[in-house]
Design a protein around this motif. Sequence first.
Motif, PDB file in Angstrom:
ATOM      1  N   GLU A 251      -6.451  42.263 -20.104  1.00  0.00           N
ATOM      2  CA  GLU A 251      -7.048  42.712 -18.839  1.00  0.00           C
ATOM      3  C   GLU A 251      -8.283  41.886 -18.503  1.00  0.00           C
ATOM      4  O   GLU A 251      -8.536  41.561 -17.348  1.00  0.00           O
ATOM      5  CB  GLU A 251      -7.429  44.197 -18.934  1.00  0.00           C
ATOM      6  N   GLU A 252      -9.031  41.520 -19.536  1.00  0.00           N
ATOM      7  CA  GLU A 252     -10.286  40.789 -19.341  1.00  0.00           C
ATOM      8  C   GLU A 252     -10.060  39.349 -18.911  1.00  0.00           C
ATOM      9  O   GLU A 252     -10.741  38.857 -18.004  1.00  0.00           O
ATOM     10  CB  GLU A 252     -11.093  40.812 -20.645  1.00  0.00           C
TER      11      GLU A 252
ATOM     12  N   TRP B 207      -2.847  36.788 -11.625  1.00  0.00           N
ATOM     13  CA  TRP B 207      -2.197  36.027 -12.702  1.00  0.00           C
ATOM     14  C   TRP B 207      -0.682  36.078 -12.579  1.00  0.00           C
ATOM     15  O   TRP B 207      -0.104  37.127 -12.260  1.00  0.00           O
ATOM     16  CB  TRP B 207      -2.626  36.603 -14.046  1.00  0.00           C
ATOM     17  N   LEU B 208      -0.034  34.934 -12.871  1.00  0.00           N
ATOM     18  CA  LEU B 208       1.421  34.854 -12.896  1.00  0.00           C
ATOM     19  C   LEU B 208       1.877  34.051 -14.106  1.00  0.00           C
ATOM     20  O   LEU B 208       1.210  33.108 -14.515  1.00  0.00           O
ATOM     21  CB  LEU B 208       1.967  34.186 -11.630  1.00  0.00           C
ATOM     22  N   MET B 209       3.033  34.421 -14.648  1.00  0.00           N
ATOM     23  CA  MET B 209       3.707  33.590 -15.643  1.00  0.00           C
ATOM     24  C   MET B 209       5.005  33.098 -15.029  1.00  0.00           C
ATOM     25  O   MET B 209       5.778  33.887 -14.465  1.00  0.00           O
ATOM     26  CB  MET B 209       4.006  34.368 -16.923  1.00  0.00           C
TER      27      MET B 209
ATOM     28  N   ASN C  68      11.810  32.274 -13.419  1.00  0.00           N
ATOM     29  CA  ASN C  68      11.335  33.624 -13.713  1.00  0.00           C
ATOM     30  C   ASN C  68       9.855  33.731 -13.380  1.00  0.00           C
ATOM     31  O   ASN C  68       9.084  32.816 -13.655  1.00  0.00           O
ATOM     32  CB  ASN C  68      11.527  33.950 -15.198  1.00  0.00           C
ATOM     33  N   ILE C  69       9.466  34.858 -12.805  1.00  0.00           N
ATOM     34  CA  ILE C  69       8.059  35.079 -12.468  1.00  0.00           C
ATOM     35  C   ILE C  69       7.671  36.485 -12.922  1.00  0.00           C
ATOM     36  O   ILE C  69       8.358  37.458 -12.621  1.00  0.00           O
ATOM     37  CB  ILE C  69       7.815  34.931 -10.952  1.00  0.00           C
ATOM     38  N   GLU C  70       6.570  36.568 -13.673  1.00  0.00           N
ATOM     39  CA  GLU C  70       6.083  37.856 -14.171  1.00  0.00           C
ATOM     40  C   GLU C  70       4.612  37.980 -13.798  1.00  0.00           C
ATOM     41  O   GLU C  70       3.827  37.049 -14.040  1.00  0.00           O
ATOM     42  CB  GLU C  70       6.269  37.920 -15.685  1.00  0.00           C
ATOM     43  N   ASP C  71       4.224  39.119 -13.205  1.00  0.00           N
ATOM     44  CA  ASP C  71       2.829  39.293 -12.807  1.00  0.00           C
ATOM     45  C   ASP C  71       2.030  39.941 -13.934  1.00  0.00           C
ATOM     46  O   ASP C  71       2.555  40.277 -15.003  1.00  0.00           O
ATOM     47  CB  ASP C  71       2.721  40.082 -11.507  1.00  0.00           C
ATOM     48  N   LYS C  72       0.746  40.110 -13.688  1.00  0.00           N
ATOM     49  CA  LYS C  72      -0.180  40.596 -14.719  1.00  0.00           C
ATOM     50  C   LYS C  72       0.235  41.968 -15.236  1.00  0.00           C
ATOM     51  O   LYS C  72       0.334  42.183 -16.464  1.00  0.00           O
ATOM     52  CB  LYS C  72      -1.595  40.651 -14.147  1.00  0.00           C
TER      53      LYS C  72
END
Length: 261
Positions: A40-41, A47-49, A61-65
Amino acid sequence: MIDLHQQETFIKNTTDIYNIYAILAKYYEGVDQAKINLLEEVFHSEWLMKDTDNPDAMLLNIEDKATFIDRVANHGPYQDYATDRAIVSISIAYDTLAFVQVNKNPSRNATCFSLFKINNEWEIMDKIWVNPIGTAMEVVSSKSYFEEIEKLVANYYKAISNTNANTLNEILHDAWEVKYLSENSTLQIESKKDFINRIFKSEQKANPIDFKLLIHINIFHNRLAIVRVDQPDISKTTFFIIFKVAEIWKIGAERWSTAII
């Protein structure tokens, strides 16, 4: 005689590198030990992966925080996640944008992170990676890949200069977005659709832009490229995140910084 400006720049860069190491150490500890508070910090809210970890790299593929953190929380500690990882390069642009490469041996896994310095604090904006394929010799990028990627980036700038919406639509992935900091250090985000609409409506149609580019290309496992483009004449540095998706190179994201923000 000591150049005070060079000394100040060296001290600032050293401090930035130290802080980036500290941020990434918290990230890896957060995943390794499922310390959600650390994730979280260090992650920015946007943020995205991004990765192509699917059969034949057919999809991005896209994953958010929130999704990533929930996955770590539900899984629990990813033991030894940080083992054998090492930061091998840090590329900083104008003290506000950084790209970091982290390698893991002997798996040959390479992960890239982008970070923005917002209100004098570094935050992780992106995690980008692709799986190793084949043997070590097979993943050595050929000259043709560099030529393809350099041409792709050149076509991107030509399309902006010529306000060619069709070319931009073709070479940008549908999930493309650009992120940069405004003058008050506020993160700005623009989607592919909004970007193309703005370029198409630009008043510069009759005055093609003369782009002077210095391009540096890093290719990972023949399926990911991180491209740094410096434009010294306008004091701007851009990083392009380029994936090979379904055997076609697509620009998946853009991050940039300038000397005056």
